[in-house]
Design a protein around this motif. Structure first.
Motif, short mmCIF file in Angstrom:
data_model
loop_
_atom_site.label_atom_id
_atom_site.label_comp_id
_atom_site.label_asym_id
_atom_site.label_seq_id
_atom_site.Cartn_x
_atom_site.Cartn_y
_atom_site.Cartn_z
N LEU A 187 3.18 9.47 -2.67
CA LEU A 187 2.83 9.06 -4.04
C LEU A 187 2.00 10.15 -4.72
N ALA A 188 1.06 10.72 -3.99
CA ALA A 188 0.23 11.78 -4.56
C ALA A 188 1.06 13.01 -4.92
N GLU A 189 1.96 13.39 -4.03
CA GLU A 189 2.82 14.54 -4.31
C GLU A 189 3.71 14.28 -5.52
N ALA A 190 4.18 13.04 -5.67
CA ALA A 190 5.01 12.70 -6.82
C ALA A 190 4.23 12.82 -8.12
N ARG A 191 2.92 12.68 -8.05
CA ARG A 191 2.07 12.85 -9.24
C ARG A 191 1.75 14.32 -9.51
N GLY A 192 2.09 15.20 -8.57
CA GLY A 192 1.80 16.61 -8.75
C GLY A 192 0.63 17.11 -7.95
N HIS A 193 0.04 16.26 -7.11
CA HIS A 193 -1.09 16.69 -6.27
C HIS A 193 -0.59 17.53 -5.09
N LEU A 244 -4.39 5.42 -6.05
CA LEU A 244 -3.29 5.46 -5.08
C LEU A 244 -3.12 4.11 -4.39
N ARG A 245 -4.25 3.48 -4.07
CA ARG A 245 -4.16 2.16 -3.44
C ARG A 245 -3.45 1.17 -4.36
N LYS A 246 -3.80 1.19 -5.62
CA LYS A 246 -3.19 0.26 -6.57
C LYS A 246 -1.70 0.52 -6.70
N GLU A 247 -1.32 1.78 -6.79
CA GLU A 247 0.10 2.10 -6.93
C GLU A 247 0.89 1.63 -5.71
N LEU A 248 0.33 1.85 -4.52
CA LEU A 248 1.04 1.45 -3.31
C LEU A 248 1.17 -0.06 -3.21
N THR A 249 0.08 -0.78 -3.44
CA THR A 249 0.15 -2.23 -3.32
C THR A 249 1.00 -2.84 -4.44
N ASP A 250 1.03 -2.22 -5.61
CA ASP A 250 1.90 -2.71 -6.68
C ASP A 250 3.37 -2.62 -6.26
N GLN A 284 4.41 -2.66 -3.05
CA GLN A 284 4.60 -3.61 -1.95
C GLN A 284 4.77 -5.04 -2.44
N TYR A 285 4.01 -5.41 -3.46
CA TYR A 285 4.06 -6.78 -3.97
C TYR A 285 5.06 -6.96 -5.12
N GLY A 286 5.83 -5.92 -5.41
CA GLY A 286 6.86 -6.04 -6.43
C GLY A 286 6.35 -6.08 -7.85
N ARG A 287 5.15 -5.57 -8.07
CA ARG A 287 4.58 -5.60 -9.43
C ARG A 287 5.06 -4.44 -10.28
N VAL A 288 5.58 -3.38 -9.62
CA VAL A 288 6.17 -2.25 -10.33
C VAL A 288 7.49 -1.91 -9.65
N GLU A 289 8.27 -1.09 -10.31
CA GLU A 289 9.57 -0.70 -9.77
C GLU A 289 9.39 0.10 -8.48
N ASP A 290 10.22 -0.20 -7.50
CA ASP A 290 10.23 0.55 -6.24
C ASP A 290 11.17 1.74 -6.40
N ARG A 291 10.67 2.80 -7.03
CA ARG A 291 11.53 3.94 -7.32
C ARG A 291 11.83 4.79 -6.10
N PHE A 292 11.14 4.51 -4.98
CA PHE A 292 11.36 5.28 -3.76
C PHE A 292 12.34 4.58 -2.80
N GLY A 293 12.70 3.33 -3.10
CA GLY A 293 13.58 2.59 -2.20
C GLY A 293 12.92 2.22 -0.90
N TRP A 294 11.64 1.88 -0.95
CA TRP A 294 10.86 1.61 0.26
C TRP A 294 10.93 0.15 0.72
N LEU A 295 11.33 -0.76 -0.14
CA LEU A 295 11.26 -2.19 0.20
C LEU A 295 12.58 -2.68 0.80
N THR A 296 12.46 -3.59 1.76
CA THR A 296 13.60 -4.25 2.37
C THR A 296 13.39 -5.76 2.27
N ARG A 297 14.38 -6.46 1.73
CA ARG A 297 14.26 -7.91 1.61
C ARG A 297 14.52 -8.57 2.96
N LEU A 298 13.69 -9.53 3.31
CA LEU A 298 13.78 -10.17 4.62
C LEU A 298 14.39 -11.57 4.55
N ASP A 299 14.42 -12.18 3.39
CA ASP A 299 14.87 -13.57 3.31
C ASP A 299 16.26 -13.70 2.69
#
Length: 371
Positions: A281-287, A347-353, A355-370
């Motif tokens: 996430l940090a690298e994607a921001r340019g860090h 960074l914590r907020k972006e990651l948890t957002d 994980q909880y589906g509050r923002v778009e998962d532009r990295f394709g990191w989420l997998t639906r379990l149900d």
């Protein structure tokens, strides 16, 4: 009841499903979910898969949560041949249940298995075992903010013998435990203790594997940290006792005033899925991100000069824990009353957002379990 599983990386398996005849009542479950703590309560079912040298992976089952029958001579009890993983299931606003980068946990589980001379569970079977458990226990995934269902896959040598060799019979399980918000009242910076007398893992040892022995080795220095008024313990390398490794159960990241993130690179630390995701996430921001050796003297000198301005620990359970101060017997780094760093919390907020589906998962990191 059986559920068929066909995967390209394993022979077809069928999960035999036996429902718990005495599950928790809806009222009991809701009372638990209102204040679950962490690792105190467990869902109604568990997954079990057997492995043997001759039969490979077989006897996949979802069954009532309960005691495991184990021979007193089981190799895991005598030689510590066991590994585990930790990941979470998140309830999104629409009621669906998702997990975060399970393929990375599966790959780490395979690396741990390889180091402990255990069979490697295929990635597809690892992920399917999570889905099978959530299919029966999805109601245990809490919906409150910052809560989750913690998933604990683990594997151990079950063969009964006292010879020192890799076991030819292994059990794999998945259990699940609802978890409340890690930080009640909000995320708070912590103090950590620098251990100079104890090591978490030796050169060429099992430090890069997620195995219980590494955590057992951290318990005594963790007690020392508590005695010093600290929340966690930081370990140095076992060769020169100079370079940062990791905390007892989390990775560490330092942040410089120009926004560069620095994290230890060592063959004896556990590669963290949470850490690597934060760095992406940090690298994607340019860090700029540096993965390299970091000496304790470098941290002390650059913090004193104002060049290192933030530090945080990260892992599955707490996600991100800001570090206010490092204490040791001869010196300290930081201010115990320092607030959490701005980049750390962003960074914590972006990651948890994600994980909880509050923002778009532009990295394709989420997998639906149900589903």
């Amino acid at each position: 009841m059986t559920l068929s599983l066909s995967l390209t990386d394993v022979s077809p398996l069928q999960f035999a499903v036996t429902r718990n005849p005495n599950p928790r009542s809806d009222a009991d479950r809701e009372e638990i979910l209102a204040n679950p703590g962490f690792g105190q309560y467990f869902t109604d079912h568990m997954v079990q898969i057997h492995w043997s040298e001759r039969g490979g992976w077989h006897r996949a089952a979802v069954e009532p949560y309960g005691k495991i029958a184990l021979d007193p001579a089981a190799a895991a009890l005598h030689y510590g041949q066991e590994i585990f993983e930790g990941l979470k299931a998140y309830r999104h606003a629409d009621g669906s249940v998702w997990t975060f980068r399970p393929d990375k946990n599966a790959e780490r589980f395979q690396r741990s298995a390889r180091r402990l001379a255990l069979p490697e569970l295929p990635t597809g079977l690892f992920i399917e075992s999570l889905k099978q458990l959530v299919a029966l226990d999805g109601a245990w995934v809490p919906a409150a903010d910052e809560t989750c269902l913690y998933l604990r896959p683990f594997m151990f040598a079950a063969e009964a013998f006292l010879g020192v060799r890799a076991a030819k019979k292994v059990y794999y399980f998945v259990i699940a435990s609802p978890a409340g918000a890690y930080f009640k009242g909000g995320v708070k910076p912590v103090k950590i203790w620098l251990s100079t007398e104890y090591g978490r893992a030796g050169f060429g040892g099992t430090g890069a594997a997620k195995t219980g022995g590494n955590y057992a080795a951290s318990l005594l220095p963790q007690q020392e940290a508590y005695a010093e008024g600290c929340d966690q313990v930081l370990f140095l390398d076992s060769v020169e006792n100079t370079y940062l490794e990791e905390l007892g159960g989390m990775n560490i990241v330092l942040v410089t005033k120009d926004g560069t993130l620095i994290t230890p690179d060592s063959p004896s630390i556990l590669e963290g899925v949470t850490r690597d995701s934060l760095l992406e996430l940090a690298e994607a921001r340019g860090h700029t991100v540096e993965r390299r050796q970091i000496s304790i003297d470098e941290w002390r000198d650059r913090a004193a000069s104002g060049d290192i301005v933030e530090a945080f620990a990260c892992g599955t359970a707490a996600v991100v824990t800001p570090i206010a101060q490092l204490k040791s017997r001869g010196f300290s780094i930081g201010d115990p009353d320092a607030p959490a760093g701005a980049l750390t919390m962003s960074l914590r907020k972006e990651l948890t957002d994600i994980q909880y589906g509050r923002v778009e998962d532009r990295f394709g990191w989420l997998t639906r379990l149900d589903a």
